[in-house]
Design a protein around this motif. Structure first.
Motif, PDB file in Angstrom:
ATOM      1  N   GLY A 117       0.809  -1.210   0.000  1.00 32.81           N
ATOM      2  CA  GLY A 117       0.000   0.000   0.000  1.00 32.81           C
ATOM      3  C   GLY A 117       0.840   1.256   0.000  1.00 32.81           C
ATOM      4  N   SER A 118       1.977   1.236   0.713  1.00 30.27           N
ATOM      5  CA  SER A 118       2.846   2.408   0.772  1.00 30.27           C
ATOM      6  C   SER A 118       3.479   2.727  -0.578  1.00 30.27           C
ATOM      7  N   SER A 119       3.409   1.765  -1.516  1.00 34.04           N
ATOM      8  CA  SER A 119       3.917   1.992  -2.870  1.00 34.04           C
ATOM      9  C   SER A 119       2.798   2.362  -3.834  1.00 34.04           C
ATOM     10  N   GLY A 120       1.562   2.475  -3.325  1.00 33.57           N
ATOM     11  CA  GLY A 120       0.438   2.848  -4.168  1.00 33.57           C
ATOM     12  C   GLY A 120      -0.355   1.685  -4.717  1.00 33.57           C
ATOM     13  N   TYR A 121      -0.190   0.486  -4.151  1.00 32.69           N
ATOM     14  CA  TYR A 121      -0.913  -0.688  -4.650  1.00 32.69           C
ATOM     15  C   TYR A 121      -2.408  -0.543  -4.399  1.00 32.69           C
ATOM     16  N   ASP A 122      -3.219  -1.107  -5.295  1.00 30.18           N
ATOM     17  CA  ASP A 122      -4.664  -0.933  -5.191  1.00 30.18           C
ATOM     18  C   ASP A 122      -5.347  -1.978  -4.306  1.00 30.18           C
ATOM     19  N   ARG A 123      -4.578  -2.908  -3.753  1.00 24.54           N
ATOM     20  CA  ARG A 123      -5.122  -3.884  -2.813  1.00 24.54           C
ATOM     21  C   ARG A 123      -4.561  -3.607  -1.421  1.00 24.54           C
ATOM     22  N   SER A 124      -5.373  -3.875  -0.420  1.00 25.14           N
ATOM     23  CA  SER A 124      -4.940  -3.645   0.962  1.00 25.14           C
ATOM     24  C   SER A 124      -4.166  -4.863   1.461  1.00 25.14           C
ATOM     25  N   THR A 125      -2.937  -4.991   0.988  1.00 30.03           N
ATOM     26  CA  THR A 125      -2.103  -6.134   1.356  1.00 30.03           C
ATOM     27  C   THR A 125      -1.267  -5.896   2.607  1.00 30.03           C
ATOM     28  N   TYR A 155      -0.413 -14.731  -3.983  1.00 34.04           N
ATOM     29  CA  TYR A 155       0.780 -13.998  -3.536  1.00 34.04           C
ATOM     30  C   TYR A 155       0.381 -12.818  -2.653  1.00 34.04           C
ATOM     31  N   ASP A 156      -0.614 -12.061  -3.080  1.00 37.21           N
ATOM     32  CA  ASP A 156      -1.062 -10.911  -2.295  1.00 37.21           C
ATOM     33  C   ASP A 156      -1.644 -11.343  -0.957  1.00 37.21           C
ATOM     34  N   GLY A 157      -2.360 -12.470  -0.940  1.00 35.59           N
ATOM     35  CA  GLY A 157      -2.874 -12.980   0.324  1.00 35.59           C
ATOM     36  C   GLY A 157      -1.763 -13.360   1.281  1.00 35.59           C
ATOM     37  N   ALA A 158      -0.664 -13.881   0.740  1.00 36.65           N
ATOM     38  CA  ALA A 158       0.486 -14.225   1.580  1.00 36.65           C
ATOM     39  C   ALA A 158       1.134 -12.980   2.173  1.00 36.65           C
TER      40      ALA A 158
END
Length: 492
Positions: A47-55, A254-257
Protein backbone atom coordinates in the motif's frame (compact mmCIF):
# COMPACT_ATOMS: atom_id res chain seq x y z
CA UNK A 1 36.22 4.48 63.35
CA UNK A 2 37.45 0.88 63.13
CA UNK A 3 38.65 -0.83 60.00
CA UNK A 4 35.39 -2.77 59.57
CA UNK A 5 33.37 0.44 59.80
CA UNK A 6 35.59 2.18 57.23
CA UNK A 7 35.29 -0.80 54.89
CA UNK A 8 31.50 -0.82 55.24
CA UNK A 9 31.35 2.89 54.44
CA UNK A 10 33.52 2.45 51.35
CA UNK A 11 31.33 -0.41 50.11
CA UNK A 12 28.18 1.64 50.70
CA UNK A 13 29.59 4.61 48.77
CA UNK A 14 30.61 2.31 45.91
CA UNK A 15 27.12 0.84 45.74
CA UNK A 16 25.58 4.29 45.65
CA UNK A 17 27.90 5.33 42.82
CA UNK A 18 27.17 2.14 40.90
CA UNK A 19 23.42 2.53 41.25
CA UNK A 20 23.60 6.17 40.14
CA UNK A 21 25.41 5.20 36.90
CA UNK A 22 23.55 2.05 35.89
CA UNK A 23 20.23 2.33 34.06
CA UNK A 24 17.22 1.75 36.26
CA UNK A 25 15.87 -1.77 35.66
CA UNK A 26 12.45 -0.35 34.76
CA UNK A 27 13.73 2.71 32.90
CA UNK A 28 13.73 3.30 29.14
CA UNK A 29 15.54 0.51 27.28
CA UNK A 30 18.63 1.08 25.20
CA UNK A 31 18.10 1.51 21.47
CA UNK A 32 17.71 -1.45 19.18
CA UNK A 33 17.95 -2.03 15.42
CA UNK A 34 15.63 -4.49 13.68
CA UNK A 35 16.04 -5.40 10.00
CA UNK A 36 13.24 -7.46 8.48
CA UNK A 37 14.36 -8.72 5.08
CA UNK A 38 11.58 -10.31 3.05
CA UNK A 39 12.37 -12.64 0.16
CA UNK A 40 10.51 -12.15 -3.15
CA UNK A 41 8.71 -8.96 -2.06
CA UNK A 42 7.88 -6.68 -4.99
CA UNK A 43 7.97 -2.94 -4.59
CA UNK A 44 4.59 -2.36 -6.22
CA UNK A 45 2.54 -4.79 -4.09
CA UNK A 46 2.48 -2.73 -0.87
CA UNK A 47 0.00 0.00 0.00
CA UNK A 48 2.85 2.41 0.77
CA UNK A 49 3.92 1.99 -2.87
CA UNK A 50 0.44 2.85 -4.17
CA UNK A 51 -0.91 -0.69 -4.65
CA UNK A 52 -4.66 -0.93 -5.19
CA UNK A 53 -5.12 -3.88 -2.81
CA UNK A 54 -4.94 -3.65 0.96
CA UNK A 55 -2.10 -6.13 1.36
CA UNK A 56 -0.06 -4.33 4.00
CA UNK A 57 -1.97 -2.12 6.49
CA UNK A 58 0.52 -2.70 9.33
CA UNK A 59 3.56 -2.01 7.14
CA UNK A 60 1.78 1.02 5.70
CA UNK A 61 1.26 2.32 9.23
CA UNK A 62 4.98 1.82 9.87
CA UNK A 63 5.74 3.78 6.70
CA UNK A 64 3.74 6.74 8.01
CA UNK A 65 6.11 6.89 10.98
CA UNK A 66 9.28 6.94 8.89
CA UNK A 67 10.49 7.22 5.31
CA UNK A 68 9.57 5.19 2.24
CA UNK A 69 12.33 4.94 -0.36
CA UNK A 70 10.76 4.76 -3.80
CA UNK A 71 13.99 4.08 -5.70
CA UNK A 72 15.53 1.16 -3.81
CA UNK A 73 17.06 -1.67 -5.87
CA UNK A 74 18.49 -5.03 -4.98
CA UNK A 75 22.13 -5.74 -5.77
CA UNK A 76 21.13 -9.25 -6.89
CA UNK A 77 18.00 -10.82 -8.30
CA UNK A 78 17.67 -14.01 -6.28
CA UNK A 79 17.92 -15.28 -2.74
CA UNK A 80 21.50 -16.28 -1.90
CA UNK A 81 23.40 -13.36 -3.48
CA UNK A 82 20.67 -10.91 -2.43
CA UNK A 83 21.34 -11.63 1.24
CA UNK A 84 25.08 -11.70 0.61
CA UNK A 85 24.74 -8.10 -0.57
CA UNK A 86 22.56 -6.99 2.32
CA UNK A 87 24.71 -8.56 5.02
CA UNK A 88 28.14 -7.71 3.59
CA UNK A 89 27.26 -4.24 2.25
CA UNK A 90 29.40 -5.25 -0.73
CA UNK A 91 28.97 -6.70 -4.19
CA UNK A 92 27.68 -10.28 -3.78
CA UNK A 93 30.11 -11.64 -6.37
CA UNK A 94 32.80 -11.44 -3.69
CA UNK A 95 31.12 -14.52 -2.22
CA UNK A 96 31.04 -16.56 -5.44
CA UNK A 97 33.84 -19.08 -5.27
CA UNK A 98 36.25 -19.94 -8.03
CA UNK A 99 35.78 -23.69 -8.39
CA UNK A 100 38.13 -26.14 -10.12
CA UNK A 101 36.65 -27.81 -13.22
CA UNK A 102 36.40 -31.18 -11.47
CA UNK A 103 34.23 -29.85 -8.62
CA UNK A 104 30.51 -30.42 -8.94
CA UNK A 105 28.84 -27.03 -8.99
CA UNK A 106 26.20 -26.75 -6.28
CA UNK A 107 24.80 -23.78 -4.46
CA UNK A 108 26.42 -24.70 -1.13
CA UNK A 109 29.86 -25.16 -2.70
CA UNK A 110 29.63 -22.14 -4.97
CA UNK A 111 28.62 -19.46 -2.46
CA UNK A 112 30.55 -18.55 0.67
CA UNK A 113 31.29 -15.09 2.06
CA UNK A 114 34.99 -15.10 3.03
CA UNK A 115 35.92 -14.02 6.55
CA UNK A 116 38.11 -11.35 4.97
CA UNK A 117 35.12 -9.82 3.16
CA UNK A 118 33.10 -7.10 4.88
CA UNK A 119 30.86 -8.23 7.74
CA UNK A 120 29.17 -5.08 9.12
CA UNK A 121 27.46 -7.04 11.90
CA UNK A 122 30.91 -7.53 13.42
CA UNK A 123 31.10 -3.76 13.95
CA UNK A 124 27.92 -3.81 16.00
CA UNK A 125 29.21 -6.77 18.02
CA UNK A 126 32.61 -5.19 18.67
CA UNK A 127 30.91 -2.01 19.91
CA UNK A 128 28.99 -3.91 22.57
CA UNK A 129 25.70 -4.57 20.78
CA UNK A 130 23.96 -7.90 21.24
CA UNK A 131 23.58 -9.33 17.74
CA UNK A 132 21.39 -12.07 16.31
CA UNK A 133 20.25 -13.36 12.94
CA UNK A 134 17.16 -15.54 12.54
CA UNK A 135 16.84 -17.14 9.13
CA UNK A 136 13.79 -18.81 7.67
CA UNK A 137 15.24 -20.61 4.64
CA UNK A 138 18.06 -23.14 4.43
CA UNK A 139 19.83 -20.93 1.87
CA UNK A 140 21.04 -18.79 4.75
CA UNK A 141 22.51 -21.72 6.67
CA UNK A 142 26.00 -21.29 8.21
CA UNK A 143 27.63 -23.05 5.25
CA UNK A 144 27.30 -19.78 3.32
CA UNK A 145 29.53 -17.86 5.73
CA UNK A 146 27.07 -15.15 6.77
CA UNK A 147 27.22 -15.78 10.52
CA UNK A 148 30.31 -13.71 11.33
CA UNK A 149 29.40 -10.87 13.68
CA UNK A 150 26.26 -12.53 15.05
CA UNK A 151 26.48 -13.84 18.60
CA UNK A 152 23.36 -15.89 17.83
CA UNK A 153 22.77 -17.29 14.34
CA UNK A 154 19.67 -19.43 14.35
CA UNK A 155 17.61 -21.25 11.72
CA UNK A 156 14.30 -23.10 11.82
CA UNK A 157 13.72 -25.53 14.65
CA UNK A 158 12.27 -29.02 14.29
CA UNK A 159 8.65 -29.78 15.02
CA UNK A 160 7.92 -31.89 18.08
CA UNK A 161 7.84 -35.02 15.91
CA UNK A 162 11.41 -34.22 14.84
CA UNK A 163 10.64 -34.25 11.12
CA UNK A 164 9.21 -31.04 9.68
CA UNK A 165 10.70 -27.61 10.32
CA UNK A 166 8.93 -24.73 12.03
CA UNK A 167 9.06 -22.08 9.34
CA UNK A 168 7.38 -18.84 8.38
CA UNK A 169 7.19 -15.26 9.58
CA UNK A 170 5.27 -16.07 12.76
CA UNK A 171 7.94 -18.57 13.79
CA UNK A 172 10.81 -16.18 12.97
CA UNK A 173 9.11 -13.39 14.93
CA UNK A 174 8.56 -15.77 17.87
CA UNK A 175 12.23 -16.72 18.02
CA UNK A 176 13.30 -13.10 17.74
CA UNK A 177 10.85 -12.04 20.47
CA UNK A 178 12.15 -14.75 22.78
CA UNK A 179 15.73 -13.59 22.23
CA UNK A 180 14.91 -9.91 22.71
CA UNK A 181 13.12 -10.44 26.01
CA UNK A 182 16.22 -12.24 27.30
CA UNK A 183 18.43 -9.16 26.70
CA UNK A 184 18.86 -6.67 29.57
CA UNK A 185 16.98 -3.47 28.89
CA UNK A 186 20.15 -1.42 29.11
CA UNK A 187 21.78 -3.47 26.32
CA UNK A 188 21.82 -2.12 22.76
CA UNK A 189 21.07 -4.71 20.09
CA UNK A 190 21.00 -5.44 16.35
CA UNK A 191 18.88 -8.20 14.77
CA UNK A 192 18.42 -9.38 11.18
CA UNK A 193 15.31 -11.41 10.33
CA UNK A 194 15.00 -13.25 7.01
CA UNK A 195 11.42 -14.07 6.01
CA UNK A 196 10.72 -16.60 3.22
CA UNK A 197 6.90 -16.75 3.30
CA UNK A 198 6.58 -15.50 -0.28
CA UNK A 199 9.00 -18.12 -1.60
CA UNK A 200 6.87 -20.89 -0.03
CA UNK A 201 3.45 -19.53 -0.94
CA UNK A 202 3.21 -21.93 -3.90
CA UNK A 203 3.58 -25.04 -1.71
CA UNK A 204 0.29 -26.45 -0.48
CA UNK A 205 -2.92 -24.58 0.24
CA UNK A 206 -3.28 -21.69 2.68
CA UNK A 207 -6.96 -20.97 3.28
CA UNK A 208 -8.39 -18.38 3.58
CA UNK A 209 -5.39 -16.35 2.37
CA UNK A 210 -5.21 -17.94 -1.09
CA UNK A 211 -8.67 -16.60 -1.96
CA UNK A 212 -8.78 -13.42 0.14
CA UNK A 213 -8.36 -11.30 -3.00
CA UNK A 214 -10.28 -11.86 -6.24
CA UNK A 215 -8.23 -12.64 -9.34
CA UNK A 216 -7.92 -9.84 -11.89
CA UNK A 217 -9.87 -10.57 -15.09
CA UNK A 218 -7.01 -9.29 -17.25
CA UNK A 219 -4.80 -12.08 -15.84
CA UNK A 220 -7.19 -14.88 -16.74
CA UNK A 221 -4.82 -16.92 -18.89
CA UNK A 222 -3.54 -20.25 -17.62
CA UNK A 223 0.28 -20.33 -17.91
CA UNK A 224 2.13 -23.41 -19.18
CA UNK A 225 4.08 -25.59 -16.75
CA UNK A 226 7.63 -26.83 -17.23
CA UNK A 227 9.72 -29.42 -15.43
CA UNK A 228 12.87 -27.42 -14.58
CA UNK A 229 13.68 -25.51 -11.36
CA UNK A 230 13.79 -22.21 -13.29
CA UNK A 231 12.30 -21.41 -16.69
CA UNK A 232 11.38 -18.58 -18.98
CA UNK A 233 7.82 -18.30 -20.32
CA UNK A 234 6.49 -21.14 -18.14
CA UNK A 235 5.88 -21.99 -14.50
CA UNK A 236 8.68 -24.00 -12.86
CA UNK A 237 7.33 -27.32 -11.66
CA UNK A 238 8.11 -26.38 -8.04
CA UNK A 239 5.87 -23.27 -8.30
CA UNK A 240 2.94 -25.06 -9.90
CA UNK A 241 0.03 -25.37 -7.46
CA UNK A 242 -1.52 -28.25 -9.40
CA UNK A 243 -4.70 -27.83 -11.40
CA UNK A 244 -5.54 -25.19 -13.99
CA UNK A 245 -4.99 -21.96 -12.11
CA UNK A 246 -4.83 -18.64 -13.90
CA UNK A 247 -2.06 -16.11 -13.51
CA UNK A 248 -4.61 -13.92 -11.73
CA UNK A 249 -5.23 -16.65 -9.16
CA UNK A 250 -1.51 -16.97 -8.54
CA UNK A 251 -1.16 -13.22 -8.09
CA UNK A 252 -4.11 -13.17 -5.67
CA UNK A 253 -2.46 -15.98 -3.73
CA UNK A 254 0.78 -14.00 -3.54
CA UNK A 255 -1.06 -10.91 -2.30
CA UNK A 256 -2.87 -12.98 0.32
CA UNK A 257 0.49 -14.23 1.58
CA UNK A 258 1.69 -10.63 1.93
CA UNK A 259 -1.40 -9.81 4.02
CA UNK A 260 -0.80 -12.84 6.23
CA UNK A 261 2.80 -11.75 6.77
CA UNK A 262 1.62 -8.22 7.50
CA UNK A 263 -0.69 -9.48 10.24
CA UNK A 264 2.18 -11.42 11.80
CA UNK A 265 4.21 -8.20 11.85
CA UNK A 266 1.28 -6.38 13.44
CA UNK A 267 1.23 -8.92 16.28
CA UNK A 268 4.98 -8.62 16.77
CA UNK A 269 4.75 -4.85 16.89
CA UNK A 270 1.90 -5.01 19.42
CA UNK A 271 3.95 -7.14 21.78
CA UNK A 272 7.06 -4.98 21.42
CA UNK A 273 4.91 -1.97 22.28
CA UNK A 274 3.52 -3.74 25.34
CA UNK A 275 6.98 -4.42 26.72
CA UNK A 276 8.13 -0.87 25.95
CA UNK A 277 10.65 -1.81 23.25
CA UNK A 278 9.14 -0.71 19.96
CA UNK A 279 9.43 3.05 20.32
CA UNK A 280 13.14 2.69 21.08
CA UNK A 281 13.79 0.47 18.04
CA UNK A 282 14.84 1.55 14.57
CA UNK A 283 12.93 -0.71 12.19
CA UNK A 284 13.91 -1.42 8.58
CA UNK A 285 11.67 -3.46 6.28
CA UNK A 286 13.30 -4.29 2.96
CA UNK A 287 12.57 -6.62 0.08
CA UNK A 288 15.67 -8.74 -0.51
CA UNK A 289 14.63 -9.09 -4.18
CA UNK A 290 11.37 -9.09 -6.13
CA UNK A 291 9.09 -11.50 -7.95
CA UNK A 292 8.02 -11.72 -11.59
CA UNK A 293 4.56 -12.47 -12.95
CA UNK A 294 5.71 -12.60 -16.55
CA UNK A 295 7.08 -9.06 -16.94
CA UNK A 296 10.62 -10.31 -17.52
CA UNK A 297 9.74 -13.65 -19.09
CA UNK A 298 9.73 -15.41 -15.72
CA UNK A 299 6.57 -16.61 -13.95
CA UNK A 300 6.40 -16.83 -10.14
CA UNK A 301 10.17 -16.65 -9.99
CA UNK A 302 13.05 -14.18 -9.66
CA UNK A 303 16.43 -13.91 -11.31
CA UNK A 304 16.40 -11.24 -14.03
CA UNK A 305 17.50 -7.62 -14.29
CA UNK A 306 13.94 -6.37 -14.67
CA UNK A 307 12.33 -3.89 -12.28
CA UNK A 308 10.00 -6.68 -11.19
CA UNK A 309 12.98 -8.51 -9.68
CA UNK A 310 15.26 -5.63 -8.65
CA UNK A 311 12.90 -2.85 -7.54
CA UNK A 312 12.18 -3.56 -3.86
CA UNK A 313 10.32 -1.83 -1.03
CA UNK A 314 12.39 -0.11 1.64
CA UNK A 315 10.82 1.41 4.76
CA UNK A 316 12.96 2.98 7.49
CA UNK A 317 11.31 3.97 10.76
CA UNK A 318 13.91 5.48 13.12
CA UNK A 319 13.55 5.04 16.86
CA UNK A 320 11.70 7.82 18.63
CA UNK A 321 13.83 10.83 19.59
CA UNK A 322 16.68 9.55 17.41
CA UNK A 323 18.51 12.39 15.69
CA UNK A 324 21.25 12.64 13.10
CA UNK A 325 23.68 15.52 13.60
CA UNK A 326 21.07 17.14 15.86
CA UNK A 327 18.48 16.98 13.05
CA UNK A 328 15.14 15.29 13.79
CA UNK A 329 13.95 12.41 11.62
CA UNK A 330 11.18 12.75 9.06
CA UNK A 331 7.84 11.03 9.58
CA UNK A 332 5.44 9.96 6.87
CA UNK A 333 7.87 11.04 4.15
CA UNK A 334 8.89 9.57 0.82
CA UNK A 335 12.32 9.82 -0.75
CA UNK A 336 13.44 9.47 -4.35
CA UNK A 337 17.07 8.97 -3.33
CA UNK A 338 18.58 6.17 -5.41
CA UNK A 339 19.51 3.38 -3.01
CA UNK A 340 21.03 -0.10 -3.32
CA UNK A 341 20.46 -2.87 -0.81
CA UNK A 342 24.22 -2.79 -0.11
CA UNK A 343 23.56 0.63 1.48
CA UNK A 344 21.19 -0.56 4.23
CA UNK A 345 23.76 -1.58 6.84
CA UNK A 346 26.07 1.42 6.24
CA UNK A 347 23.02 3.61 6.88
CA UNK A 348 22.34 1.79 10.15
CA UNK A 349 25.97 2.05 11.23
CA UNK A 350 25.78 5.82 10.79
CA UNK A 351 22.54 6.04 12.76
CA UNK A 352 24.23 4.08 15.54
CA UNK A 353 27.16 6.51 15.52
CA UNK A 354 29.63 3.87 14.32
CA UNK A 355 32.37 4.56 11.74
CA UNK A 356 31.99 3.31 8.20
CA UNK A 357 34.38 0.53 7.21
CA UNK A 358 36.13 1.70 4.04
CA UNK A 359 35.97 -1.83 2.63
CA UNK A 360 32.19 -1.55 2.24
CA UNK A 361 30.76 -0.96 -1.23
CA UNK A 362 27.62 0.41 0.38
CA UNK A 363 27.19 4.07 1.22
CA UNK A 364 24.96 5.53 3.91
CA UNK A 365 21.78 7.33 2.91
CA UNK A 366 20.98 8.31 6.51
CA UNK A 367 20.81 12.01 5.63
CA UNK A 368 17.69 11.27 3.57
CA UNK A 369 15.93 10.42 6.83
CA UNK A 370 16.24 14.08 7.83
CA UNK A 371 15.42 15.45 4.39
CA UNK A 372 19.05 16.18 3.60
CA UNK A 373 19.81 17.14 0.01
CA UNK A 374 22.21 15.10 -2.08
CA UNK A 375 21.56 11.81 -0.29
CA UNK A 376 21.50 8.62 -2.29
CA UNK A 377 23.85 7.41 -4.99
CA UNK A 378 24.37 8.26 -8.65
CA UNK A 379 24.38 4.62 -9.79
CA UNK A 380 23.10 1.25 -8.64
CA UNK A 381 24.90 -1.83 -9.92
CA UNK A 382 23.26 -5.26 -9.91
CA UNK A 383 24.64 -8.65 -10.86
CA UNK A 384 24.14 -12.35 -10.09
CA UNK A 385 21.02 -12.95 -12.19
CA UNK A 386 20.28 -16.38 -13.63
CA UNK A 387 21.74 -15.20 -16.92
CA UNK A 388 25.32 -13.95 -16.73
CA UNK A 389 25.66 -10.18 -16.94
CA UNK A 390 24.94 -6.98 -15.06
CA UNK A 391 22.59 -4.03 -14.86
CA UNK A 392 23.43 -0.38 -14.19
CA UNK A 393 20.72 2.02 -13.06
CA UNK A 394 20.81 5.77 -12.65
CA UNK A 395 17.98 8.06 -11.60
CA UNK A 396 16.10 7.40 -14.83
CA UNK A 397 17.61 4.67 -16.98
CA UNK A 398 18.57 1.03 -16.67
CA UNK A 399 21.13 -0.61 -18.93
CA UNK A 400 21.17 -4.42 -19.07
CA UNK A 401 23.90 -6.59 -20.57
CA UNK A 402 23.34 -10.32 -20.39
CA UNK A 403 24.29 -13.58 -22.09
CA UNK A 404 21.06 -15.65 -22.16
CA UNK A 405 22.85 -18.93 -22.91
CA UNK A 406 25.37 -18.55 -20.10
CA UNK A 407 23.50 -20.09 -17.20
CA UNK A 408 24.11 -23.07 -14.97
CA UNK A 409 21.01 -24.87 -16.21
CA UNK A 410 20.85 -25.77 -19.90
CA UNK A 411 17.06 -26.01 -19.64
CA UNK A 412 16.87 -22.37 -18.59
CA UNK A 413 18.82 -21.39 -21.69
CA UNK A 414 16.69 -23.63 -23.90
CA UNK A 415 13.50 -22.07 -22.55
CA UNK A 416 14.81 -18.64 -23.57
CA UNK A 417 15.81 -19.58 -27.14
CA UNK A 418 13.24 -22.31 -27.74
CA UNK A 419 15.87 -24.95 -28.52
CA UNK A 420 19.06 -26.45 -27.08
CA UNK A 421 21.51 -25.04 -29.63
CA UNK A 422 24.69 -23.61 -28.08
CA UNK A 423 24.73 -19.81 -28.23
CA UNK A 424 27.20 -18.87 -25.49
CA UNK A 425 28.38 -15.73 -27.28
CA UNK A 426 24.95 -14.25 -27.95
CA UNK A 427 24.75 -11.03 -25.94
CA UNK A 428 21.65 -9.01 -25.15
CA UNK A 429 21.95 -5.29 -24.47
CA UNK A 430 18.87 -3.27 -23.62
CA UNK A 431 18.37 0.30 -22.42
CA UNK A 432 15.20 1.09 -20.50
CA UNK A 433 13.61 4.37 -19.47
CA UNK A 434 12.13 3.53 -16.08
CA UNK A 435 9.84 6.55 -16.12
CA UNK A 436 7.82 4.98 -18.94
CA UNK A 437 5.02 2.58 -17.99
CA UNK A 438 5.91 2.20 -14.29
CA UNK A 439 4.77 -1.07 -12.79
CA UNK A 440 5.27 -3.11 -15.95
CA UNK A 441 8.84 -4.17 -15.38
CA UNK A 442 10.81 -3.58 -18.55
CA UNK A 443 8.30 -4.90 -21.05
CA UNK A 444 7.31 -1.58 -22.63
CA UNK A 445 10.11 0.74 -21.50
CA UNK A 446 12.83 -0.06 -24.03
CA UNK A 447 14.36 2.93 -25.82
CA UNK A 448 17.07 3.45 -28.42
CA UNK A 449 19.73 5.94 -27.30
CA UNK A 450 23.25 4.67 -28.10
CA UNK A 451 24.98 7.51 -26.27
CA UNK A 452 23.23 6.90 -22.93
CA UNK A 453 23.63 3.14 -23.38
CA UNK A 454 27.38 3.49 -23.91
CA UNK A 455 27.79 5.76 -20.89
CA UNK A 456 26.06 3.27 -18.59
CA UNK A 457 27.81 0.30 -20.21
CA UNK A 458 31.23 1.86 -19.62
CA UNK A 459 30.40 2.48 -15.98
CA UNK A 460 29.15 -1.09 -15.59
CA UNK A 461 32.31 -2.53 -17.12
CA UNK A 462 34.44 -0.47 -14.75
CA UNK A 463 32.55 -1.69 -11.69
CA UNK A 464 32.64 -5.26 -12.99
CA UNK A 465 36.43 -5.14 -13.33
CA UNK A 466 36.99 -3.72 -9.85
CA UNK A 467 34.77 -6.36 -8.25
CA UNK A 468 36.49 -9.20 -10.12
CA UNK A 469 39.94 -7.98 -9.07
CA UNK A 470 38.86 -7.71 -5.45
CA UNK A 471 37.18 -11.10 -5.59
CA UNK A 472 40.39 -12.70 -6.83
CA UNK A 473 42.41 -11.10 -4.01
CA UNK A 474 39.97 -12.22 -1.34
CA UNK A 475 39.89 -15.79 -2.59
CA UNK A 476 43.62 -16.02 -3.34
CA UNK A 477 43.05 -16.75 -6.99
CA UNK A 478 44.51 -15.23 -10.16
CA UNK A 479 42.13 -15.89 -13.06
CA UNK A 480 42.75 -14.72 -16.57
CA UNK A 481 40.11 -12.03 -16.86
CA UNK A 482 37.99 -11.71 -19.94
CA UNK A 483 36.93 -8.12 -20.66
CA UNK A 484 33.50 -7.32 -19.26
CA UNK A 485 32.29 -6.30 -22.68
CA UNK A 486 33.05 -9.79 -23.97
CA UNK A 487 31.77 -11.45 -20.86
CA UNK A 488 33.19 -13.61 -18.14
CA UNK A 489 31.71 -17.04 -17.80
CA UNK A 490 32.27 -16.84 -14.07
CA UNK A 491 30.52 -13.52 -13.52
CA UNK A 492 27.03 -14.67 -12.60
Amino acid sequence: MGFSSVLAAIVALALVALCSCAPAPNGPPAGGILVISIDALRYDHLGSSGYDRSTSPALDALAKEGVVFRQAYSAAAWQVPAHMALLSAADPRLARRYLPPDVTVAQATQWHLPDEAPHPAAQFLSEGFSTALFYDHENLAPVYGLQRGFALYQGPEREDDGDALKQGSEEVFRRFDKWLTSIPREQGWFAYLEIADLERVWRGDHPPWDTHFSPRPELSRVPPVGDAPHLYFALPRSRWSKGMRTLGEYEARYDGAILRLDLAFKRLRSHLEQIGRFQHTTVVVVGAYGMSFGESGMLLDSGTFSDSDLHVPLIVRPAEKLKLNAEPMLKGATSDALVSTVDVLPMLLELAGLPRDESLDGMSFASALTGGAGSGRALVYSSCAYQEGFAVLDARYCFERSWPARTQDARLSASWFGDSEKRVDVVREVLHDRTKHPGLGHVLSRIDDPEIAKQLADKGEKIWGKVEARRARLQGYSPVFTPAKAGSRDAR
